[in-house]
Design a protein around this motif. Structure first.
Motif, PDB file in Angstrom:
ATOM      1  N   ASP A  52       0.844  -1.190   0.000  1.00 25.65           N
ATOM      2  CA  ASP A  52       0.000   0.000   0.000  1.00 25.65           C
ATOM      3  C   ASP A  52       0.884   1.246   0.000  1.00 25.65           C
ATOM      4  O   ASP A  52       2.111   1.149  -0.075  1.00 25.65           O
ATOM      5  CB  ASP A  52      -0.952  -0.019   1.201  1.00 25.65           C
ATOM      6  CG  ASP A  52      -0.217  -0.119   2.530  1.00 25.65           C
ATOM      7  OD1 ASP A  52       0.994   0.242   2.593  1.00 25.65           O
ATOM      8  OD2 ASP A  52      -0.830  -0.571   3.520  1.00 25.65           O
ATOM      9  N   ALA A  53       0.268   2.417   0.082  1.00 25.75           N
ATOM     10  CA  ALA A  53       1.012   3.675  -0.031  1.00 25.75           C
ATOM     11  C   ALA A  53       2.068   3.807   1.065  1.00 25.75           C
ATOM     12  O   ALA A  53       3.200   4.242   0.805  1.00 25.75           O
ATOM     13  CB  ALA A  53       0.043   4.859   0.002  1.00 25.75           C
ATOM     14  N   ALA A  54       1.719   3.433   2.297  1.00 26.52           N
ATOM     15  CA  ALA A  54       2.681   3.558   3.392  1.00 26.52           C
ATOM     16  C   ALA A  54       3.877   2.622   3.188  1.00 26.52           C
ATOM     17  O   ALA A  54       5.028   2.999   3.428  1.00 26.52           O
ATOM     18  CB  ALA A  54       1.990   3.261   4.718  1.00 26.52           C
ATOM     19  N   GLN A  55       3.598   1.395   2.746  1.00 21.97           N
ATOM     20  CA  GLN A  55       4.695   0.457   2.502  1.00 21.97           C
ATOM     21  C   GLN A  55       5.535   0.886   1.304  1.00 21.97           C
ATOM     22  O   GLN A  55       6.756   0.714   1.301  1.00 21.97           O
ATOM     23  CB  GLN A  55       4.126  -0.946   2.281  1.00 21.97           C
ATOM     24  CG  GLN A  55       3.515  -1.557   3.531  1.00 21.97           C
ATOM     25  CD  GLN A  55       2.734  -2.813   3.246  1.00 21.97           C
ATOM     26  OE1 GLN A  55       2.488  -3.156   2.086  1.00 21.97           O
ATOM     27  NE2 GLN A  55       2.303  -3.502   4.303  1.00 21.97           N
ATOM     28  N   ARG A  56       4.864   1.478   0.288  1.00 21.83           N
ATOM     29  CA  ARG A  56       5.633   1.966  -0.861  1.00 21.83           C
ATOM     30  C   ARG A  56       6.573   3.091  -0.447  1.00 21.83           C
ATOM     31  O   ARG A  56       7.726   3.159  -0.910  1.00 21.83           O
ATOM     32  CB  ARG A  56       4.688   2.430  -1.967  1.00 21.83           C
ATOM     33  CG  ARG A  56       3.899   1.308  -2.612  1.00 21.83           C
ATOM     34  CD  ARG A  56       3.320   1.729  -3.952  1.00 21.83           C
ATOM     35  NE  ARG A  56       2.365   2.829  -3.840  1.00 21.83           N
ATOM     36  CZ  ARG A  56       1.059   2.674  -3.652  1.00 21.83           C
ATOM     37  NH1 ARG A  56       0.553   1.448  -3.525  1.00 21.83           N
ATOM     38  NH2 ARG A  56       0.248   3.720  -3.602  1.00 21.83           N
ATOM     39  N   LEU A  57       6.111   3.969   0.431  1.00 25.01           N
ATOM     40  CA  LEU A  57       6.974   5.045   0.915  1.00 25.01           C
ATOM     41  C   LEU A  57       8.182   4.464   1.661  1.00 25.01           C
ATOM     42  O   LEU A  57       9.315   4.928   1.484  1.00 25.01           O
ATOM     43  CB  LEU A  57       6.179   5.979   1.831  1.00 25.01           C
ATOM     44  CG  LEU A  57       6.962   7.159   2.438  1.00 25.01           C
ATOM     45  CD1 LEU A  57       7.565   8.038   1.335  1.00 25.01           C
ATOM     46  CD2 LEU A  57       6.070   7.973   3.375  1.00 25.01           C
ATOM     47  N   ALA A  58       7.929   3.451   2.482  1.00 19.32           N
ATOM     48  CA  ALA A  58       9.033   2.806   3.196  1.00 19.32           C
ATOM     49  C   ALA A  58      10.014   2.157   2.216  1.00 19.32           C
ATOM     50  O   ALA A  58      11.235   2.195   2.427  1.00 19.32           O
ATOM     51  CB  ALA A  58       8.493   1.773   4.180  1.00 19.32           C
ATOM     52  N   ARG A  66       2.723   7.824  -3.397  1.00 16.21           N
ATOM     53  CA  ARG A  66       1.275   7.976  -3.422  1.00 16.21           C
ATOM     54  C   ARG A  66       0.700   7.771  -4.821  1.00 16.21           C
ATOM     55  O   ARG A  66      -0.344   7.134  -4.995  1.00 16.21           O
ATOM     56  CB  ARG A  66       0.921   9.380  -2.902  1.00 16.21           C
ATOM     57  CG  ARG A  66      -0.582   9.652  -2.827  1.00 16.21           C
ATOM     58  CD  ARG A  66      -0.868  11.087  -2.423  1.00 16.21           C
ATOM     59  NE  ARG A  66      -0.388  12.044  -3.423  1.00 16.21           N
ATOM     60  CZ  ARG A  66       0.642  12.877  -3.236  1.00 16.21           C
ATOM     61  NH1 ARG A  66       1.300  12.861  -2.076  1.00 16.21           N
ATOM     62  NH2 ARG A  66       1.025  13.714  -4.189  1.00 16.21           N
ATOM     63  N   GLY A 101       7.496  11.032  -1.173  1.00 15.91           N
ATOM     64  CA  GLY A 101       6.089  10.821  -0.842  1.00 15.91           C
ATOM     65  C   GLY A 101       5.164  10.847  -2.034  1.00 15.91           C
ATOM     66  O   GLY A 101       4.318   9.948  -2.192  1.00 15.91           O
TER      67      GLY A 101
END
Length: 715
Positions: free
Chosen positions: A634-640, A662, A658
């Protein structure tokens, strides 16, 4: 006392007997004073030889009148001779030789120990060129008539002296009484106190290291040790994994208090010389067509064991061991044969079969064995052999149990691994660490898997994974299962039975780039093992049955290797079975059936990856220990993932990944590829990675996937 002193005493007494024989022989011999005696015959000498046989018999009785001619059985069979520090007496007692055997052996040995016996024997042989004892002369010097059946029997090929390899009867073309007696150099050296191994065995035999007596033994090993202590025994130890049989043999011999000599046949059974070019390569049940010449070294090998008073361990058996097993089946010393083949009765071809036992499995992470090896090697180093920088005995700064848990090595390999680890630590100038032990253990578990798979030396850790808590917990459970499978499935008897192995099998399912291969590498790194990625091109074959053969080679090699096996894109070989409509469907189903059976007996660690879990046959899924689903991030994991990929890359101060995380739905593999694209752009122009660089990399990944993107100038 010097080992040769008792032999010299025996030679002194023998010289007196020889002198008496010379005196009697020359008393009525007209050629006794002739300096050319033995080189020609005068008329007087011929008449002397033609005297009636009765006169000769009277002379023999007069000269050797200590007892009647039949005394050889009663006078020589009771006691092999003087005891004490006499090596000949000790050898006679150990091998069951009679006193007459000892005398015959000494007579044959005399010219090799004292040159003055050569002319004396030449005189008594009536031929100055015959400087060794002949059978007739030996019987004469023992006080036995030439026609003595009991005396001649001691020189028969089946009698102990010749059958045990202590004496050779040369010149078979001559009459029996004029054949020369020779003691092999190895036997002469042993009697003089020199136990240097026979040169014929160099490269094939060496002393077997003793087992550590501090280690506990399983029930089978204890029973085997008790039986070996009772007397000679030939045993075939069948091992399922390389090292199991040898470890059992070492432990049993150590418990029985026996030293051993290990014989390693040539790689193709050609210890003595290369196989004949006319060999047909047919099976062991056809002795005339067996290849290999290891059996030709058996006489020297058995003689070496007899002289040393030790056992023999043959490991591993050659591919076609029939002749070698037959030659050792009725040995008079303890023999332990180690191999992975099922025992074939035709190997012995009607002879007595060996005791056939299944060698117990070596436990992974045998902490007692590792601790003992570290203490043993450390003791040597603390005595001055080791190098600086290595801790003293028992002083290790890490928890040993989790480090060695995955490795299934035998005692000898564990000791070699510890020694290599300490040498590596000394080379680096640092204390012994778990990393040193793991590297050395992997070297001892080197395999032939690289012929069929690509090896990866793991260089990642749990910190490199960006996954939800669920899959991450399953991966840690997978490592836990690999460490403790022997305890749970073996000690606690939770194996499913039916010949099921103790392997750990898992399926990683998820879209491409979600971290399946990286997770396999992390698991391998956690266990301290190498990762082998199976190349499908080396497995799949268009010919019927060849794919199964290739898979069998891989599974067999993986069973004997401490490694993690990865079948990438596993649905190519582990796919669903289908309804049989033609021959292709039938043989495809046969491949799947073979794999199902083989996975049941697998003992290693195998991981399967697939992009489409639905393509994997349900029968395979049932046999798996774990199925780990890798979700799309998801977006949070992609940012990580963006931040993790940029951790070591020079970045501009205002870089913000970021928006990329997103707006671009990319998996971890694609995110890494986008960062690589941005990094190359920076490497060419200098500076740091900017947001625009990341955007360009992300757009390229979208295009590669065939997805629509905005114009390059827009966001």
């Amino acid at each position: 006392m010097n080992a040769s002193d008792p032999l010299l005493d025996r030679l002194s007494r023998l010289r007196a007997r020889v002198a008496r024989s010379v005196e009697l022989r020359s008393a009525d011999d007209p050629t006794a004073e002739d300096p050319l005696r033995g080189l020609y015959l005068t008329e007087e000498a011929v008449r002397h030889l033609l005297r009636p046989a009765a006169d000769t018999a009277d002379r023999e009785v007069a000269g050797y009148g200590d007892a009647p001619p039949d005394r050889e059985v009663a006078g020589y069979a009771d006691d092999p001779g003087p005891s004490g520090g006499d090596p000949l007496h000790r050898l006679a007692v150990r091998l069951g030789l009679t006193a007459l055997d000892s005398e015959l052996l000494l007579l044959a040995l005399a010219p090799d120990l004292d040159r003055s016996f050569e002319p004396l024997y030449g005189y008594l042989n009536d031929d100055v060129s015959r400087r060794r004892a002949t059978t007739g002369l030996a019987l004469e010097l023992c006080g036995l008539p030439a026609h003595s059946a009991a005396g001649r029997a001691r020189l028969h090929p089946s009698a102990p002296l010749l059958a045990l390899g202590l004496l050779r009867l040369e010149e078979p073309e001559r009459p029996f009484l004029s054949r020369s007696l020779r003691v092999p150099e190895r036997v002469a050296a042993h009697l003089l106190g020199d136990d240097t191994q026979d040169p014929a065995l160099d490269g094939f035999a060496r002393p077997l290291p003793a087992a550590d007596d501090r280690l506990p033994f399983d029930a089978l090993t204890q029973r085997l040790a008790k039986r070996l202590s009772a007397g000679p025994l030939t045993v075939y130890l069948r091992q399922l994994r390389e090292g199991d049989g040898l470890a059992c043999a070492v432990a049993a011999l150590g418990a029985a208090g026996l030293e051993a000599l290990r014989f390693t046949p040539g790689p193709t059974g050609s210890a003595a010389r290369p196989a004949h070019s006319g060999d047909t390569g047919r099976g062991d049940h056809e002795p005339d067509h067996e290849t290999g010449h290891d059996h030709e070294l058996v006489p020297e090998l058995l003689r070496e064991a007899r002289l040393r008073g030790c056992a023999l361990v043959v490991s591993p058996l050659p591919e076609r061991p029939g002749r070698l097993v037959r030659a050792l089946a009725a040995a008079d010393v303890p023999v332990l044969l180690v191999g992975s083949h099922p025992y074939d009765p035709d190997w012995c071809d009607g002879r007595r079969d060996p005791l056939v036992l299944d060698a117990p499995r070596q436990r992974s992470g045998d902490l007692d064995t590792w601790s003992a090896a570290i203490g043993e090697v450390g003791s040597v180093e603390s005595a001055g052999v080791g190098a600086a920088g290595v801790g003293a005995v028992g002083e290790i700064g890490f928890d040993l149990a989790p480090v060695v848990a995955p490795y299934r090595l035998g005692g000898e390999r564990i000791r070699r691994a510890v020694l290599a680890a300490r040498e590596l630590a000394a080379f680096e100038g640092s204390p012994l660490s778990g990393a040193h032990l793991r590297l050395a253990a992997r070297q001892q578990s080197a395999s032939g898997l690289e012929q069929h798979a690509r090896r990866i030396r793991p260089a990642v850790s749990w910190d490199d994974l960006v996954l939800p808590d669920g899959p991450l917990a399953q991966l840690r459970e997978l490592a836990l299962r690999a460490r403790h499978r022997d305890q749970v499935l073996g000690d606690w008897r939770l194996s499913a039975g039916g010949g099921r192995g103790r392997g750990v099998l898992a399926l990683f399912a998820g879209e491409s780039g979600t971290g399946k291969t990286l997770s396999a590498e992390v698991v391998a790194a956690e266990l301290g093992l190498d990762l082998y990625v199976v190349q499908l091109s080396s497995i799949v074959d268009k010919y019927v049955g060849e794919t199964e053969k290739n898979l069998e080679r891989i599974f067999t090699e993986a069973d004997r290797t401490d490694a993690v096996l990865l079948f990438d894109e596993a649905d190519a070989v582990f796919g669903r079975r289908s309804e049989v409509k033609d021959a292709h469907d039938r043989y495809a189903n046969l491949e799947s059936a073979y794999l199902l059976q083989r996975l049941e007996s697998f003992d290693g660690i195998a991981l399967l990856t697939t992009n489409l879990r639905a393509n994997i046959d349900d029968a395979f899924t049932r046999r798996l220990d774990l199925v780990v689903d890798f979700p799309f991030p998801d977006a949070a994991q992609r940012l990580a993932l963006w931040r993790h990929s940029l951790a070591s890359v020079p970045c501009a101060p205002d870089l913000d990944p970021g928006p990329c995380a997103r707006d671009f739905e990319l998996a971890g593999g694609s995110i890494r590829s986008a960062v690589v694209t941005a990094a190359y752009a920076v490497a060419g122009r200098g500076g740091g990675v900017t947001t625009a660089d990341l955007l360009a990399g992300a757009q390229r990944e979208y295009r590669k996937a065939g997805r629509l993107v905005l114009d390059d100038g827009g966001w």
